[in-house]
Design a protein around this motif. Structure first.
Motif: not given
Length: 157
Positions: A6-16, A37-40, A67-74, A82-86
């Protein structure tokens, strides 16, 4: 085996700063677009768009999104995602949406009231996340997978 995933979720939302938003129109024709985007928090994301844009029109017809959140420079082989359904639509609290977005925008580039409808051309949108998945790269020693896979993760209790 999934402890700590789970720790990857807030980290990826914050880093990207960008996510790929996948929508579909009323006929089911798909459309994907990048949005800043911004995450509450891990369950609510915000962005602004023109209500006339294809993805915004699609949201009006079908509020379910992916939605997909990722670093395109990796580097190849080093990606995290991170893949999200919303469910998405206009923000119920545009002031909170703008505040969250402005916290991520560079000084001098912040959104102002006149940017948003009715006086401006943008609408604040929100996504309420139902399901979170993280990328498990092929060959991950913790899992028995040869190819990349997604793993559903939930917030620890």
């Amino acid at each position: 085996m999934t402890d700590g995933m789970w720790e990857a979720v807030p980290r990826l939302l914050g880093e990207n700063r960008y996510l790929v938003l996948a929508t579909a129109d009323d006929q089911g024709r798909p459309w994907a677009t990048p949005v800043f985007f911004a995450a509450r928090d891990e369950d609510r994301l915000y962005w602004v768009s023109s209500p006339g844009s294809r993805h915004s029109r699609n949201l009006a017809a079908r509020p379910d999104v992916a939605m997909t959140v990722f670093d395109s420079h990796a580097p190849v082989g080093g990606a995290e995602a991170l893949y999200l359904e919303a469910t998405a639509g206009p923000a119920d609290d545009p002031v909170a949406a703008v505040a969250a977005l402005n916290a991520r925008l560079p000084e001098g580039g912040e959104l102002v009231d006149d940017d948003l409808a009715p006086s401006g051309s943008l609408v604040a949108y929100r996504a309420d996340v139902r399901t979170h998945f993280v990328l498990i790269r092929g060959g991950d020693s913790r899992f028995d997978n040869v190819t990349d896979a997604r793993l559903r993760v939930t917030r620890p209790r």
